[in-house]
Scaffold this motif. Structure first.
Motif, PDB file in Angstrom:
ATOM      1  N   LEU A  18       7.309  10.480  -0.377  1.00  0.00           N
ATOM      2  CA  LEU A  18       7.027  11.907  -0.406  1.00  0.00           C
ATOM      3  C   LEU A  18       6.791  12.347  -1.852  1.00  0.00           C
ATOM      4  O   LEU A  18       7.432  11.842  -2.780  1.00  0.00           O
ATOM      5  N   PRO A  19       5.873  13.282  -2.064  1.00  0.00           N
ATOM      6  CA  PRO A  19       5.413  13.588  -3.423  1.00  0.00           C
ATOM      7  C   PRO A  19       6.222  14.652  -4.153  1.00  0.00           C
ATOM      8  O   PRO A  19       5.738  15.235  -5.105  1.00  0.00           O
ATOM      9  N   ASP A  20       7.451  14.868  -3.704  1.00  0.00           N
ATOM     10  CA  ASP A  20       8.288  15.890  -4.332  1.00  0.00           C
ATOM     11  C   ASP A  20       9.509  15.262  -4.992  1.00  0.00           C
ATOM     12  O   ASP A  20      10.623  15.740  -4.872  1.00  0.00           O
ATOM     13  N   LEU A  21       9.277  14.165  -5.705  1.00  0.00           N
ATOM     14  CA  LEU A  21      10.343  13.408  -6.366  1.00  0.00           C
ATOM     15  C   LEU A  21      10.109  13.404  -7.876  1.00  0.00           C
ATOM     16  O   LEU A  21       9.749  12.371  -8.455  1.00  0.00           O
ATOM     17  N   PRO A  22      10.317  14.524  -8.560  1.00  0.00           N
ATOM     18  CA  PRO A  22       9.962  14.612  -9.977  1.00  0.00           C
ATOM     19  C   PRO A  22      10.825  13.751 -10.893  1.00  0.00           C
ATOM     20  O   PRO A  22      10.449  13.508 -12.042  1.00  0.00           O
ATOM     21  N   ALA A  23      11.972  13.266 -10.400  1.00  0.00           N
ATOM     22  CA  ALA A  23      12.829  12.396 -11.214  1.00  0.00           C
ATOM     23  C   ALA A  23      12.592  10.914 -10.906  1.00  0.00           C
ATOM     24  O   ALA A  23      13.234  10.045 -11.507  1.00  0.00           O
ATOM     25  N   LEU A  24      11.669  10.613  -9.986  1.00  0.00           N
ATOM     26  CA  LEU A  24      11.396   9.225  -9.594  1.00  0.00           C
ATOM     27  C   LEU A  24      10.969   8.399 -10.804  1.00  0.00           C
ATOM     28  O   LEU A  24      10.226   8.868 -11.661  1.00  0.00           O
ATOM     29  N   ARG A  25      11.432   7.155 -10.844  1.00  0.00           N
ATOM     30  CA  ARG A  25      11.086   6.224 -11.917  1.00  0.00           C
ATOM     31  C   ARG A  25      10.358   5.018 -11.315  1.00  0.00           C
ATOM     32  O   ARG A  25      10.553   4.677 -10.153  1.00  0.00           O
ATOM     33  N   GLY A  26       9.594   4.348 -12.149  1.00  0.00           N
ATOM     34  CA  GLY A  26       8.948   3.113 -11.711  1.00  0.00           C
ATOM     35  C   GLY A  26       9.958   2.090 -11.226  1.00  0.00           C
ATOM     36  O   GLY A  26       9.697   1.342 -10.273  1.00  0.00           O
ATOM     37  N   ASP A  27      11.136   2.047 -11.859  1.00  0.00           N
ATOM     38  CA  ASP A  27      12.189   1.119 -11.433  1.00  0.00           C
ATOM     39  C   ASP A  27      12.647   1.407 -10.005  1.00  0.00           C
ATOM     40  O   ASP A  27      13.022   0.492  -9.279  1.00  0.00           O
ATOM     41  N   ASP A  28      12.643   2.696  -9.616  1.00  0.00           N
ATOM     42  CA  ASP A  28      13.023   3.046  -8.245  1.00  0.00           C
ATOM     43  C   ASP A  28      12.022   2.460  -7.250  1.00  0.00           C
ATOM     44  O   ASP A  28      12.399   1.958  -6.190  1.00  0.00           O
ATOM     45  N   ARG A  50       0.874  -1.174   0.000  1.00  0.00           N
ATOM     46  CA  ARG A  50       0.000   0.000   0.000  1.00  0.00           C
ATOM     47  C   ARG A  50       0.910   1.223   0.000  1.00  0.00           C
ATOM     48  O   ARG A  50       1.669   1.445   0.943  1.00  0.00           O
ATOM     49  N   PHE A  51       0.841   2.008  -1.066  1.00  0.00           N
ATOM     50  CA  PHE A  51       1.683   3.193  -1.214  1.00  0.00           C
ATOM     51  C   PHE A  51       0.910   4.425  -0.736  1.00  0.00           C
ATOM     52  O   PHE A  51      -0.207   4.672  -1.187  1.00  0.00           O
ATOM     53  N   ILE A  52       1.527   5.182   0.145  1.00  0.00           N
ATOM     54  CA  ILE A  52       0.893   6.360   0.734  1.00  0.00           C
ATOM     55  C   ILE A  52       1.705   7.591   0.359  1.00  0.00           C
ATOM     56  O   ILE A  52       2.908   7.661   0.643  1.00  0.00           O
ATOM     57  N   LEU A  53       1.050   8.555  -0.278  1.00  0.00           N
ATOM     58  CA  LEU A  53       1.690   9.810  -0.639  1.00  0.00           C
ATOM     59  C   LEU A  53       1.008  10.941   0.131  1.00  0.00           C
ATOM     60  O   LEU A  53      -0.139  11.280  -0.164  1.00  0.00           O
ATOM     61  N   PRO A  54       1.688  11.499   1.135  1.00  0.00           N
ATOM     62  CA  PRO A  54       1.115  12.601   1.893  1.00  0.00           C
ATOM     63  C   PRO A  54       1.348  13.919   1.149  1.00  0.00           C
ATOM     64  O   PRO A  54       2.474  14.225   0.760  1.00  0.00           O
ATOM     65  N   THR A  86      13.186  10.173   1.809  1.00  0.00           N
ATOM     66  CA  THR A  86      12.228  10.329   0.711  1.00  0.00           C
ATOM     67  C   THR A  86      11.179   9.225   0.698  1.00  0.00           C
ATOM     68  O   THR A  86      10.067   9.441   0.232  1.00  0.00           O
ATOM     69  N   MET A  87      11.536   8.037   1.213  1.00  0.00           N
ATOM     70  CA  MET A  87      10.628   6.895   1.190  1.00  0.00           C
ATOM     71  C   MET A  87      10.921   5.992   2.385  1.00  0.00           C
ATOM     72  O   MET A  87      12.067   5.905   2.829  1.00  0.00           O
ATOM     73  N   ALA A  88       9.885   5.317   2.855  1.00  0.00           N
ATOM     74  CA  ALA A  88      10.064   4.300   3.902  1.00  0.00           C
ATOM     75  C   ALA A  88       9.052   3.195   3.653  1.00  0.00           C
ATOM     76  O   ALA A  88       7.938   3.446   3.194  1.00  0.00           O
ATOM     77  N   ILE A  89       9.462   1.966   3.953  1.00  0.00           N
ATOM     78  CA  ILE A  89       8.589   0.814   3.752  1.00  0.00           C
ATOM     79  C   ILE A  89       8.763  -0.139   4.925  1.00  0.00           C
ATOM     80  O   ILE A  89       9.887  -0.392   5.371  1.00  0.00           O
ATOM     81  N   ALA A  90       7.656  -0.652   5.444  1.00  0.00           N
ATOM     82  CA  ALA A  90       7.724  -1.581   6.582  1.00  0.00           C
ATOM     83  C   ALA A  90       6.354  -2.190   6.836  1.00  0.00           C
ATOM     84  O   ALA A  90       5.337  -1.731   6.325  1.00  0.00           O
ATOM     85  N   ASP A  91       6.354  -3.224   7.668  1.00  0.00           N
ATOM     86  CA  ASP A  91       5.130  -3.839   8.166  1.00  0.00           C
ATOM     87  C   ASP A  91       5.335  -4.130   9.642  1.00  0.00           C
ATOM     88  O   ASP A  91       6.043  -5.086   9.982  1.00  0.00           O
ATOM     89  N   MET A 121       5.197  18.126  -9.948  1.00  0.00           N
ATOM     90  CA  MET A 121       6.066  17.152  -9.276  1.00  0.00           C
ATOM     91  C   MET A 121       5.238  16.035  -8.650  1.00  0.00           C
ATOM     92  O   MET A 121       5.620  14.865  -8.696  1.00  0.00           O
ATOM     93  N   LEU A 122       4.097  16.392  -8.072  1.00  0.00           N
ATOM     94  CA  LEU A 122       3.194  15.386  -7.514  1.00  0.00           C
ATOM     95  C   LEU A 122       2.738  14.417  -8.603  1.00  0.00           C
ATOM     96  O   LEU A 122       2.767  13.201  -8.415  1.00  0.00           O
ATOM     97  N   LEU A 123       2.324  14.948  -9.741  1.00  0.00           N
ATOM     98  CA  LEU A 123       1.843  14.085 -10.829  1.00  0.00           C
ATOM     99  C   LEU A 123       2.935  13.149 -11.332  1.00  0.00           C
ATOM    100  O   LEU A 123       2.688  11.967 -11.595  1.00  0.00           O
ATOM    101  N   ASP A 124       4.170  13.657 -11.445  1.00  0.00           N
ATOM    102  CA  ASP A 124       5.270  12.788 -11.882  1.00  0.00           C
ATOM    103  C   ASP A 124       5.568  11.703 -10.849  1.00  0.00           C
ATOM    104  O   ASP A 124       5.849  10.556 -11.204  1.00  0.00           O
ATOM    105  N   THR A 125       5.481  12.058  -9.567  1.00  0.00           N
ATOM    106  CA  THR A 125       5.687  11.056  -8.513  1.00  0.00           C
ATOM    107  C   THR A 125       4.585   9.999  -8.568  1.00  0.00           C
ATOM    108  O   THR A 125       4.855   8.793  -8.505  1.00  0.00           O
ATOM    109  N   ILE A 126       3.338  10.444  -8.697  1.00  0.00           N
ATOM    110  CA  ILE A 126       2.208   9.513  -8.795  1.00  0.00           C
ATOM    111  C   ILE A 126       2.412   8.560  -9.972  1.00  0.00           C
ATOM    112  O   ILE A 126       2.242   7.339  -9.839  1.00  0.00           O
ATOM    113  N   GLU A 127       2.767   9.097 -11.130  1.00  0.00           N
ATOM    114  CA  GLU A 127       2.886   8.247 -12.323  1.00  0.00           C
ATOM    115  C   GLU A 127       4.001   7.220 -12.181  1.00  0.00           C
ATOM    116  O   GLU A 127       3.879   6.100 -12.683  1.00  0.00           O
ATOM    117  N   ALA A 128       5.081   7.567 -11.484  1.00  0.00           N
ATOM    118  CA  ALA A 128       6.143   6.586 -11.241  1.00  0.00           C
ATOM    119  C   ALA A 128       5.642   5.460 -10.348  1.00  0.00           C
ATOM    120  O   ALA A 128       5.892   4.281 -10.607  1.00  0.00           O
TER     121      ALA A 128
END
Length: 192
Positions: free
Chosen positions: A99-109, A12-16, A130-135, A39-46
């Motif tokens: 975080l939604p301010d990553l305009p260079a983010l790629r799907g591969d990232d 579950r990806f969360i973008l605040p 910029t990112m964190a993932i855990a359960d 920048m938000l839209l580019d982050t979302i699309e990645a």
């Protein structure tokens, strides 16, 4: 501790997202709000392009709610601070905050993030995140967040510069441009 994720694991990806009119006040460009939205839209699309799980936008801004509808994403209205906003969207299972301010983010990232398991991605300076993932995901974003996540037991994850280059000011925007920003940011900057 890092637990590798597998192809069948859904994240579950969360973008605040702040109110777009109030975001990035240190970014000195003529139409700051348009650049922030781009920048938000580019982050979302990645993130959406990685196709690894549902995406949730958390924001007090009706414009962000409209973006969620446009992209078919979940939306959570939240008026609180960054970590509280992320917490409001966390569920059981693996969650990743990006975080939604990553305009260079790629799907591969995003794929690389998930493939490494629990941890966090430090920003270009190495002190922020910029990112964190855990359960379960416990968000500790803000000044000094890299040290806070490490103290909480999450490891630093390897990431290409495109996934570490958050934009707060003109110099970080210039770094992102050197890495190659997404189409929305390119177009917005072309207009301003």
């Amino acid at each position: 501790m890092s637990t590798p994720c597998h192809d069948d694991v859904v994240v579950r990806f969360i973008l605040p997202v702040k109110d777009l009119a109030l975001a990035k006040t240190r970014l000195d460009v003529s139409d700051r709000q348009a650049v922030v939205k781009a920048m938000l839209l580019d982050t979302i699309e990645a993130v959406v392009g990685a196709a690894l799980g549902p995406v949730v936008l958390v924001s007090p801004d009706p414009a962000v709610a409209a973006i969620a509808v446009e992209y078919g994403l979940h939306f959570v209205k939240h008026d609180g601070g960054l970590n509280e906003a992320i917490t409001s969207a966390v569920t059981t299972g693996i969650c990743a905050a990006i975080l939604p301010d990553l305009p260079a983010l790629r799907g591969d990232d995003v794929t690389r993030l998930v493939g490494q398991g629990s941890g966090f991605v430090p920003d270009a300076a190495g002190t922020g995140t910029t990112m964190a993932i855990a359960d379960p995901l416990v968000p500790l974003f803000g000044p000094g967040s890299a040290a806070a996540f490490e103290k909480h037991g999450l490891p630093r994850l390897a990431m290409a510069p495109t996934g570490r280059c958050d934009v707060d000011d003109f110099s970080s925007l210039a770094r992102a441009l050197d890495l190659g920003v997404g189409e929305h940011t390119r177009r917005a900057l072309g207009r301003v």
